[in-house]
Design an enzyme around this catalytic site. Sequence first.
Site, PDB file in Angstrom:
ATOM      1  N   ASP A  66       0.825  -1.202   0.000  1.00 22.41           N
ATOM      2  CA  ASP A  66       0.000   0.000   0.000  1.00 22.41           C
ATOM      3  C   ASP A  66       0.865   1.260   0.000  1.00 22.41           C
ATOM      4  O   ASP A  66       0.617   2.217  -0.756  1.00 22.41           O
ATOM      5  CB  ASP A  66      -0.921  -0.019   1.232  1.00 22.41           C
ATOM      6  CG  ASP A  66      -2.253   0.655   0.964  1.00 22.41           C
ATOM      7  OD1 ASP A  66      -2.589   0.856  -0.220  1.00 22.41           O
ATOM      8  OD2 ASP A  66      -2.968   0.987   1.922  1.00 22.41           O
ATOM      9  N   ASP A 105      -8.854  -2.104   2.819  1.00 24.80           N
ATOM     10  CA  ASP A 105      -8.675  -1.468   4.124  1.00 24.80           C
ATOM     11  C   ASP A 105      -9.674  -1.991   5.150  1.00 24.80           C
ATOM     12  O   ASP A 105      -9.547  -1.686   6.345  1.00 24.80           O
ATOM     13  CB  ASP A 105      -8.819   0.052   3.981  1.00 24.80           C
ATOM     14  CG  ASP A 105      -7.815   0.632   2.998  1.00 24.80           C
ATOM     15  OD1 ASP A 105      -6.702   0.091   2.919  1.00 24.80           O
ATOM     16  OD2 ASP A 105      -8.164   1.602   2.287  1.00 24.80           O
TER      17      ASP A 105
END
EC number: 3.4.23.-
Length: 573
Positions: free
Chosen positions: A331, A393
């Site tokens: 990420d 997420d």
Amino acid sequence: MVHVLSEKGSSKGKDYCILFNSQWAHLPHDLGKASLLQLQDQTASVLCSPSDVPDGGFNNQIPMVMRGNCTFYEKVRLAQINGARGLLIVSRERLVPPGGNRSQYEEIDIPVALLSYTDMLDIGKSFGSSVKGAMYAPNEPVLDYNMVIIFVMAVGTVAIGGYWAGSRDVKKRYMKHKRDDGAEKHDDETVDVTPIMICVFVVMCCSMLVLLYFFYDHLVYVIIGIFCLAASIGLYSCLSPFVRRFPLGKCRIPDNNLPYFHKRPQVRMLVLAVFCISVSVVWGIFRNEDQWAWVLQDALGIAFCLYMLKTIRLPTFKGCTLLLLVLFVYDVFFVFITPFLTKTGESIMVEVAAGPSDSATHEKLPMVLKVPRLNSSPLALCDRPFSLLGFGDILVPGLLVAYCHRFDIQVQSSRVYFVACTIAYGIGLLVTFVALALMQMGQPALLYLVPCTLLTSFAVALWRKELGMFWTGSGFAKDLPQPPLVIAPVSCPELPKDSGSVPDPPPDTEQVTNPTLHVEEPHGSTTATEEPTDTNANTDQSEIPIAPSEEPAGQDKDDAENKCLNAEQNQPE
């Protein structure tokens, strides 16, 4: 923003998005302080030479000219010399802030900004040729209220998904002997994630993200189709436990040879399947209706996340740590590092998640929770009317929350791991929102969620002195001793291991057997314990039931031996 209204004053004004560079000239933050000037349509020219200037110049006007053929400085310099009070450059390409160098900035006193070609056409269509405009730069709110909605949806999905996944997994472990029907067995199927699967998954994620960056217009429809299929399955999985409680529609369809239908599913389950597929199809058709399609997308997305949390299982904290750390690096790399590797300086992750501005299809990826901005915000008009949170997420920390809940139930810790990890996820999400407000750019949420959840879970295990079991997952049911079972007194002879003869009957006592404790009883002992028993000790016959002392003979004797063997074989593992 440029606020446009008709000179006749017969229609209400409208705001359009413009991109400007404050180094050319400053714009007021309040519309009331902005100068309302006539917009002059000069889009037939590019304003690169004096011949492009109309007779009489641009006396106190804001001309609109086309982009191209010369620099921004040359255009705005010509406009300023000929009396313009501002300049709007109409662009068919992607909007960028008009640039220049310091010496050029010092020469220019009028604001210059870029307006999209579609907005220019809308201005002509809505207001005609005689229009006025005011250029201003409203302040962006620090945080939008829609963040509260995203926070509730994300934390609620993680908490419900983790609780549900842990409860169903433990129930399945304790009820292996229970016979369920085929549908329930299918619902209980889970996939244990191994380190090799984690590596393959991360490689696939990186490859797909890069392919989407370069071939977005082609692959976006593939992702939309996959989402529709996966979301309908997830919605079916979430609603099926409630539908099974309905008293209606229990009858099954007639015998047939059709795929899937040959199992004769219940009518109510067929109706549910049709409903789930219909919801996905409706979203797929009307996915670009910004006013209400986001509600369906969020509902389908939450159902998909719950289904994935229930299906995918991390068996150890070691596996959780590996997955979260690898995706943490993934990420951060694609958000903060890739701007240095791309020609435009844009983050690959942000560009793909929000949809490239130069996309011909103008489609958006559905793998996000999206909520429209509730504040009056310039970003709502500048092609970013929604706040987004990716499914990753939610899913990645949610798998750790599910593991914590399973471990809680196994070690009977009053769900301290589950509650602590869920609270840590909420705190990490709040930190993400704060970073978003301070930096005013897309944030890798796992940068804040992974440390919060991993460190909190590790600290709780260390505090409870269960880090060893928590790390390896050895606290699960297969490794824990089962509670003792009290077996009714059975008078049956114990066969010696090396002899086929029948020994003397055991003493007249009731035996309490623990299936997890394999200790061979000495002859004449009263209980199976780890301490040696006194074979000569007197037994209080008033408290212990008396079993028959007669030794069975013949067929009766064989029957007694068979009953004893069957009783031992049928004891639960």
